[in-house]
Scaffold this motif. Structure first.
Motif, PDB file in Angstrom:
ATOM      1  N   ASP A 342       0.604  -1.022   0.169  1.00  0.00           N
ATOM      2  CA  ASP A 342       0.329   0.159   0.206  1.00  0.00           C
ATOM      3  C   ASP A 342       0.950   1.475  -0.200  1.00  0.00           C
ATOM      4  OD1 ASP A 342      -2.231  -1.586   0.119  1.00  0.00           O
ATOM      5  OD2 ASP A 342      -2.006  -1.323   2.430  1.00  0.00           O
ATOM      6  N   VAL A 343       2.126   1.367   0.761  1.00  0.00           N
ATOM      7  CA  VAL A 343       2.446   2.419   0.837  1.00  0.00           C
ATOM      8  C   VAL A 343       3.911   2.328  -0.107  1.00  0.00           C
ATOM      9  CG1 VAL A 343       5.337   3.183   2.302  1.00  0.00           C
ATOM     10  CG2 VAL A 343       2.632   2.567   3.122  1.00  0.00           C
ATOM     11  N   ALA A 344       4.328   1.740  -0.965  1.00  0.00           N
ATOM     12  CA  ALA A 344       5.357   1.578  -2.090  1.00  0.00           C
ATOM     13  C   ALA A 344       4.986   0.834  -2.844  1.00  0.00           C
ATOM     14  CB  ALA A 344       6.596   1.278  -0.874  1.00  0.00           C
ATOM     15  N   GLY A 345       3.837   0.147  -3.414  1.00  0.00           N
ATOM     16  CA  GLY A 345       3.605  -0.547  -4.287  1.00  0.00           C
ATOM     17  C   GLY A 345       4.009   0.259  -5.836  1.00  0.00           C
ATOM     18  N   GLU A 346       4.138   0.909  -6.340  1.00  0.00           N
ATOM     19  CA  GLU A 346       5.000   1.252  -7.116  1.00  0.00           C
ATOM     20  C   GLU A 346       6.702   1.264  -7.255  1.00  0.00           C
ATOM     21  OE1 GLU A 346       6.337   5.676 -10.311  1.00  0.00           O
ATOM     22  OE2 GLU A 346       4.248   6.181  -7.896  1.00  0.00           O
ATOM     23  N   THR A 347       7.090   1.019  -6.198  1.00  0.00           N
ATOM     24  CA  THR A 347       8.718   0.783  -6.102  1.00  0.00           C
ATOM     25  C   THR A 347       8.417  -0.610  -6.390  1.00  0.00           C
ATOM     26  OG1 THR A 347       9.244   2.392  -4.411  1.00  0.00           O
ATOM     27  CG2 THR A 347      10.486   0.615  -4.618  1.00  0.00           C
ATOM     28  N   VAL A 348       7.216  -1.679  -5.630  1.00  0.00           N
ATOM     29  CA  VAL A 348       7.445  -2.928  -5.804  1.00  0.00           C
ATOM     30  C   VAL A 348       7.295  -3.741  -7.380  1.00  0.00           C
ATOM     31  CG1 VAL A 348       5.963  -4.819  -5.573  1.00  0.00           C
ATOM     32  CG2 VAL A 348       6.244  -3.533  -3.365  1.00  0.00           C
ATOM     33  N   ARG A 349       6.612  -2.327  -8.472  1.00  0.00           N
ATOM     34  CA  ARG A 349       6.186  -2.701  -9.586  1.00  0.00           C
ATOM     35  C   ARG A 349       7.403  -2.583 -10.093  1.00  0.00           C
ATOM     36  NH1 ARG A 349       2.767  -6.248 -11.688  1.00  0.00           N
ATOM     37  NH2 ARG A 349       1.020  -6.423 -10.527  1.00  0.00           N
ATOM     38  N   GLU A 350       8.109  -1.580 -10.043  1.00  0.00           N
ATOM     39  CA  GLU A 350       9.341  -0.851 -11.182  1.00  0.00           C
ATOM     40  C   GLU A 350      10.821  -2.365 -10.458  1.00  0.00           C
ATOM     41  OE1 GLU A 350      10.114   2.333  -9.371  1.00  0.00           O
ATOM     42  OE2 GLU A 350       8.883   3.931 -10.070  1.00  0.00           O
ATOM     43  N   ALA A 351      10.612  -2.890  -9.925  1.00  0.00           N
ATOM     44  CA  ALA A 351      11.610  -3.927  -9.453  1.00  0.00           C
ATOM     45  C   ALA A 351      10.791  -5.517 -10.188  1.00  0.00           C
ATOM     46  CB  ALA A 351      11.780  -4.145  -7.484  1.00  0.00           C
ATOM     47  N   ILE A 352       9.623  -5.314  -9.925  1.00  0.00           N
ATOM     48  CA  ILE A 352       9.090  -6.603 -10.916  1.00  0.00           C
ATOM     49  C   ILE A 352       9.533  -6.258 -12.033  1.00  0.00           C
ATOM     50  CG2 ILE A 352       6.916  -7.961 -11.998  1.00  0.00           C
ATOM     51  CD1 ILE A 352       5.916  -7.475  -9.221  1.00  0.00           C
ATOM     52  N   ASP A 353       9.380  -5.442 -13.020  1.00  0.00           N
ATOM     53  CA  ASP A 353      10.067  -4.858 -14.096  1.00  0.00           C
ATOM     54  C   ASP A 353      11.367  -4.538 -14.616  1.00  0.00           C
ATOM     55  OD1 ASP A 353       6.991  -4.361 -14.196  1.00  0.00           O
ATOM     56  OD2 ASP A 353       6.857  -2.531 -14.246  1.00  0.00           O
ATOM     57  N   ALA A 354      11.735  -4.744 -13.190  1.00  0.00           N
ATOM     58  CA  ALA A 354      13.873  -4.817 -14.693  1.00  0.00           C
ATOM     59  C   ALA A 354      14.368  -5.403 -14.344  1.00  0.00           C
ATOM     60  CB  ALA A 354      14.265  -3.214 -12.719  1.00  0.00           C
ATOM     61  N   ASN A 355      13.023  -6.906 -13.634  1.00  0.00           N
ATOM     62  CA  ASN A 355      14.000  -7.989 -13.011  1.00  0.00           C
ATOM     63  C   ASN A 355      12.948  -9.041 -14.082  1.00  0.00           C
ATOM     64  OD1 ASN A 355      16.333  -7.996 -10.967  1.00  0.00           O
ATOM     65  ND2 ASN A 355      14.117  -7.165 -10.163  1.00  0.00           N
ATOM     66  N   ARG A 356      12.451  -8.078 -15.676  1.00  0.00           N
ATOM     67  CA  ARG A 356      11.825  -9.040 -16.024  1.00  0.00           C
ATOM     68  C   ARG A 356      12.004  -8.837 -17.912  1.00  0.00           C
ATOM     69  NH1 ARG A 356       8.095 -13.952 -15.701  1.00  0.00           N
ATOM     70  NH2 ARG A 356       6.677 -12.797 -16.923  1.00  0.00           N
TER      71      ARG A 356
END
Length: 395
Positions: A342-356
């Motif tokens: 909820d607080v850092a969801g955008e950072t989670v998504r950025e890290a997912i994209d960076a490693n896919r």
């Protein structure tokens, strides 16, 4: 629907074919015979042979007349819309039995009662004063006895605990309670007179999601849990892949923060509530609650922001690697620690994209806050599975 005073159904061991029928209806809801035959690739005769004993035993019921398909357009009032008599969908008698589920933590026991379809109909919470096995069994017995007053058709007990569990019975090790080689299921059965099954709490939660929740009907389904601990599980073909690896020492970031054991960038240190709180205490010398750290990060306070977003990058990296190697149709993130997203969801998504890979399919990530009563519901599903699949069978 049978009343509570009706005779108890005869829960005889099911054949493999009967299990397939029972599980399909249990997890997917009412199904017509034609839908069921198509789903299980059965002939009409074979389906009749398999469903007849399930209806006679009280596990299934004809849910009322309903056509297999909607009336064709253009026929007034739907009259004479199709030839032949309508079929009756088959449905599980959800209220025929109830099941108790318990989640045992270091300081409390959370209990629920569910129907055969895992719908929660009662909740209880009792503080745990003594962590000795006998004392915990006393408490489980007291809560089960209270449940039986309200639900006399209680059919079984499921118990979820942290740590390693063997054969649905033996708690090999639980660091939260300080247990080693505790035959918990046998102790509870002797005390309560009800069949009992024990499993790792993460495994229990995953089983519940695979049968009745986010993973229902999926061939490949992964679950990550973050909260007081960290957990991971993979479901393939409807079955949980069993392993003794708990994932706590997975290295997500070799340059990440130290955990309480002096190791860098572990899943336990980066993603769990105690791990994040430890980072804050190590940096400031004072304790802070998880909520305070998340609130500080949301408000832009430098240290909480750095800690939370570093954890979010670790979470996104881990989700991406699971997607890369396990290729699940969905990843569920559950547990009491999912406020991180909820607080850092955008950072989670950025890290997912960076490693896919850029051309890879998007990761379907679902989040679900799971309180301890939800974990107890997972334990109740263990008891439901024993009823449907049979004791000693691979769940």
């Amino acid at each position: 629907m049978p009343s509570s005073s009706a005779a108890m159904p005869n829960w005889r061991p099911l054949s493999p074919g009967e299990r397939a029928v029972a599980i399909a209806i249990l997890t997917h809801g009412p199904l017509s015979r034609s839908e069921l035959a198509k789903q299980l690739d059965l002939s009409a005769g074979s389906l009749t042979r398999l469903t007849k004993p399930l209806i006679e035993s009280g596990l299934l019921v004809d849910a009322g007349a309903a056509p297999d398909e909607p009336a064709p357009a253009g026929l007034p009032g739907g009259a004479m819309a199709r030839q032949g008599r309508p079929t009756k969908p088959l449905e599980v008698v959800a209220e025929a039995q109830h099941f108790a589920g318990f989640k045992v933590t270091a300081d409390a026991v959370y209990g629920v009662v569910t129907t055969l379809r895992s719908e929660v109909v009662a909740r209880r919470l009792m503080p745990l004063g003594d962590q000795e096995p006998e004392a915990v069994v006393d408490q489980l017995d007291a809560m089960a006895s209270e449940f039986k007053v309200e639900f006399p058709r209680l059919a079984g007990i499921g118990i979820g605990v942290g740590g390693q569990v063997r054969d649905g019975s033996l708690v090999v090790e639980n660091t939260f309670l300080g247990w080693k080689n505790v035959p918990l299921a046998a102790m509870v059965e002797e005390r309560t007179g009800l069949p009992a099954v024990v499993d790792n709490d993460v495994a229990a939660l995953i089983e519940a999601e695979a049968w009745f929740g986010a993973g229902r009907g999926l061939e490949r389904f992964a679950v990550l849990t973050i909260g007081a601990g960290f957990g991971y599980g993979l479901v393939l073909g409807g079955k949980l892949v069993r392993t003794r690896e708990d994932g706590k020492r997975w290295i997500i970031d070799p340059y990440g923060p130290f955990d309480k054991n002096g190791e860098r960038g572990t899943a336990d240190g980066l993603l769990t509530i105690p791990g994040i709180r430890f980072q804050m205490q190590a940096a400031t010398g004072r304790e802070a609650t998880y909520a305070e750290i998340l609130d500080g990060a949301a408000a832009g306070e430098p240290l909480p922001h750095r800690i939370v977003h570093q954890s979010a990058r670790g979470l996104g990296t881990l989700v991406a690697q699971i997607a890369n190697f396990a290729v699940p149709e969905k990843i569920l993130l559950a547990g009491e620690g999912v406020g991180l997203v909820d607080v850092a969801g955008e950072t989670v998504r950025e890290a997912i994209d960076a490693n896919r890979h850029p051309s890879a399919d998007p990761v379907v990530l679902e989040t679900k806050v799971s309180d301890f009563h939800e974990w107890a519901r997972g334990a109740a599903v263990l008891a439901i599975q024993v009823l449907v699949l049979g004791a000693g069978e691979e769940r």
